[in-house]
Design a protein around this motif. Structure first.
Motif, PDB file in Angstrom:
ATOM      1  N   CYS A 189     -11.071  -0.853 -39.905  1.00  0.00           N
ATOM      2  CA  CYS A 189     -10.251  -1.254 -41.048  1.00  0.00           C
ATOM      3  C   CYS A 189     -11.140  -1.817 -42.156  1.00  0.00           C
ATOM      4  CB  CYS A 189      -9.224  -2.308 -40.613  1.00  0.00           C
ATOM      5  SG  CYS A 189      -8.289  -3.023 -41.984  1.00  0.00           S
ATOM      6  N   CYS A 193      -9.417   1.063 -35.882  1.00  0.00           N
ATOM      7  CA  CYS A 193      -8.108   1.665 -36.136  1.00  0.00           C
ATOM      8  C   CYS A 193      -8.296   3.172 -36.262  1.00  0.00           C
ATOM      9  CB  CYS A 193      -7.451   1.064 -37.381  1.00  0.00           C
ATOM     10  SG  CYS A 193      -8.411   1.239 -38.895  1.00  0.00           S
ATOM     11  N   THR A 247      -7.827   6.844 -38.528  1.00  0.00           N
ATOM     12  CA  THR A 247      -7.649   7.507 -39.811  1.00  0.00           C
ATOM     13  C   THR A 247      -7.106   8.912 -39.575  1.00  0.00           C
ATOM     14  OG1 THR A 247      -9.390   6.277 -40.961  1.00  0.00           O
ATOM     15  CG2 THR A 247      -8.843   8.428 -41.841  1.00  0.00           C
ATOM     16  N   THR A 287      -5.422   5.629 -43.716  1.00  0.00           N
ATOM     17  CA  THR A 287      -5.717   4.667 -42.659  1.00  0.00           C
ATOM     18  C   THR A 287      -4.646   3.590 -42.656  1.00  0.00           C
ATOM     19  OG1 THR A 287      -8.097   5.028 -42.928  1.00  0.00           O
ATOM     20  CG2 THR A 287      -7.430   3.047 -41.755  1.00  0.00           C
ATOM     21  N   ASN A 288      -4.145   3.251 -41.470  1.00  0.00           N
ATOM     22  CA  ASN A 288      -3.139   2.214 -41.313  1.00  0.00           C
ATOM     23  C   ASN A 288      -3.590   1.274 -40.202  1.00  0.00           C
ATOM     24  OD1 ASN A 288      -0.865   0.636 -41.329  1.00  0.00           O
ATOM     25  ND2 ASN A 288       0.469   2.134 -40.365  1.00  0.00           N
ATOM     26  N   CYS A 289      -3.832  -0.001 -40.540  1.00  0.00           N
ATOM     27  CA  CYS A 289      -4.327  -0.976 -39.568  1.00  0.00           C
ATOM     28  C   CYS A 289      -3.156  -1.749 -38.979  1.00  0.00           C
ATOM     29  CB  CYS A 289      -5.330  -1.930 -40.215  1.00  0.00           C
ATOM     30  SG  CYS A 289      -5.948  -3.197 -39.095  1.00  0.00           S
ATOM     31  N   ASP A 290      -2.984  -1.678 -37.652  1.00  0.00           N
ATOM     32  CA  ASP A 290      -1.906  -2.414 -36.991  1.00  0.00           C
ATOM     33  C   ASP A 290      -2.182  -3.912 -36.937  1.00  0.00           C
ATOM     34  OD1 ASP A 290      -0.522  -0.079 -36.505  1.00  0.00           O
ATOM     35  OD2 ASP A 290      -1.530   0.283 -34.581  1.00  0.00           O
ATOM     36  N   ARG A 339      -3.310  -0.792 -45.583  1.00  0.00           N
ATOM     37  CA  ARG A 339      -3.168   0.650 -45.662  1.00  0.00           C
ATOM     38  C   ARG A 339      -4.016   1.201 -46.798  1.00  0.00           C
ATOM     39  NH1 ARG A 339       3.260   2.123 -44.806  1.00  0.00           N
ATOM     40  NH2 ARG A 339       3.553   1.040 -42.808  1.00  0.00           N
ATOM     41  N   ASN A 341      -5.306   5.133 -48.640  1.00  0.00           N
ATOM     42  CA  ASN A 341      -5.310   6.589 -48.638  1.00  0.00           C
ATOM     43  C   ASN A 341      -6.362   7.060 -49.622  1.00  0.00           C
ATOM     44  OD1 ASN A 341      -4.041   7.569 -51.324  1.00  0.00           O
ATOM     45  ND2 ASN A 341      -2.646   5.958 -50.653  1.00  0.00           N
TER      46      ASN A 341
END
Length: 448
Positions: A251, A258, A260, A278-281, A286, A288
């Motif tokens: 991230c 994370c 991608t 990319t989306n980090c939990d 986020r 793009n």
């Protein structure tokens, strides 16, 4: 490692009431007595500034203790060259963030501070000069006793620095940072500062090694892997447009591992592009990014849109990483590379630009910003919010991309759009230099 542990940010906020700061202990050699001591590491971050690594060493055998702070900054994709004309007292008071890898130069007096001669710091232009003067004066008594000639030359240069600091004449300060993590305060923020120029550049091999990147050593391995995969790629090229690829990364906000996602897609009436998201939990961050799937176009493109209806803010837009954006009515301009490549709507692009302005540069937000800058940012953000909300009409949004890889949706397609002007132009030498084309051999390259 449990999923709960792996989802925590690597660099966490430092709080006195944190029940578990997650320090790491490592057995280390004591350079004083040769026995084993203990080094404790704590990864944290300074609000509105950057990540740092706190290190504390203690040897129970001889009692030696040592504390150290190192930068935990991620290395940016490109280096940064900042040039600022210093002509008055306000310029001398500009805040400066100088990373460990930055070189500071004043060409008018042939003055240079090499990288890593001092740890990264937050200071001012005047502070840089004052620290240099104090450092040179500190050892003068010893020099005068051992080497009078050198002491006399240094004394003369100290006088030059003092005159420079007192602004006998204007001068230019240059900060060249291959890591891309240095800043100089924009006194006109969020507007363009005519005295301040920031250029982003591709690092060379020496600069990559300076910041700890040794990709060339992996080149042979990568080439072997690419050779093995070439046949498979040729067979699967058509399938990529229907498939979402996944690969592991970190991230960009909290450094937690994370995933991608990447997909190749075609934009109607434009060209093929590669979209990565990319989306980090862990922290919810986020991103793009969009890259052209067809290389650099033959000509640059300049797109001008006049906002006349709230629906204009909903137009799809592809802003490549080589594209600059400006809003003349707000005297607002951002250079290429500020947001990277983006495939979104105008509303999303302007929102991301607002977030970048208020969150990326620590000198225009948080504790580092002055009251006047905060007021200007508040006023500018309100104007930007009105545009995003579709309340402001008659303004122009200009996208200028020398690579020709940017696009703005024509809602009248395939007919022409009365509110949008598209101009294709021949690139000049500076454009080609920025894109790296001047160093490429584009014809008869087989001969080499």
């Amino acid at each position: 490692m449990s999923s709960e542990t792996s989802s925590k940010p690597v660099f966490r906020d430092l709080r006195a009431d944190d029940p578990d700061p997650e320090t790491t202990e490592i057995s280390s050699l004591c350079f004083n007595c040769g026995e084993d001591g203990v080094t404790k590491l704590l990864l944290t971050k300074i609000p509105f500034y950057k990540e740092i690594i706190l290190m504390s060493f203690e040897c129970e055998h001889c009692g030696l203790k040592n504390n150290e702070v190192q930068s935990g900054d991620k290395i940016q994709e490109k280096g940064t060259l900042i040039e600022c004309l210093i002509s008055n007292a306000l310029d001398l008071n500009r805040q400066v963030i100088k990373s460990d890898y930055a070189t500071v130069k004043i060409p008018e007096i042939d003055f240079e501070i090499p990288p890593q001669s001092k740890r990264g710091e937050i200071t001012t232009v005047e502070g840089i000069l004052s620290r240099c003067i104090a450092g040179l004066e500190q050892d003068q008594p010893v020099r005068k006793a051992l080497d009078p000639d050198s002491a006399q030359k240094i004394e003369a240069f100290i006088e030059v620095l003092i005159e420079t600091k007192s602004l006998k004449k204007q001068f230019t300060i240059m900060i060249d940072d291959p890591s891309g993590n240095s800043f100089v305060e924009n006194l006109k923020a969020p507007l363009v500062d005519p005295a301040l120029t920031t250029t982003h550049y591709e690092r060379n091999k020496e600069q990559d090694h300076l910041v700890g990147i040794y990709e060339d050593e992996l080149k042979q391995i990568k080439e072997e892997d690419e050779t093995e995969q070439d046949n498979e790629k040729d067979e699967n090229t058509d399938l990529l447009t229907d498939e979402v690829l996944h690969f592991g990364t970190n991230c960009p906000s909290c450094n937690v591992p994370c995933q991608t996602n990447m997909k190749v897609t075609n934009i109607p009436y434009f060209k093929e592009v590669i979209i990565m998201a990319t989306n980090c939990d862990a922290c919810g961050h986020r991103t793009n990014e969009v890259k052209s799937g067809s290389g650099i176009s033959e000509k640059g493109v300049k797109i001008t849109l006049r906002i006349t209806d709230p629906i204009d803010i909903s137009r799809d837009v592809l802003k490549s990483e080589t594209c600059s954006m400006s809003i003349p009515e707000l005297d607002f301009e951002v250079g290429a590379g500020t947001l990277g490549g983006k495939f979104t709507t105008l509303e999303g692009l302007l929102g991301a630009m607002k977030d970048q302005l208020t969150g990326h540069n620590p000198l225009v937000c948080g504790d580092s910003a002055t009251t006047s800058v905060k007021e200007r940012m508040k006023e500018f953000n309100q104007k930007l919010d009105d545009i995003i909300a579709g309340k402001t009409f008659g303004i122009h949004i200009i996208l200028d991309d020398p690579a020709g890889n940017s696009y703005l949706q024509n809602v009248y397609a395939p007919e022409s759009d009365p509110e949008m002007e598209i101009v294709y132009y021949e690139r000049n030498f500076e454009h080609n230099e920025e894109l790296g084309l001047n160093d490429m051999k584009l014809e008869n390259y087989e001969e080499d």
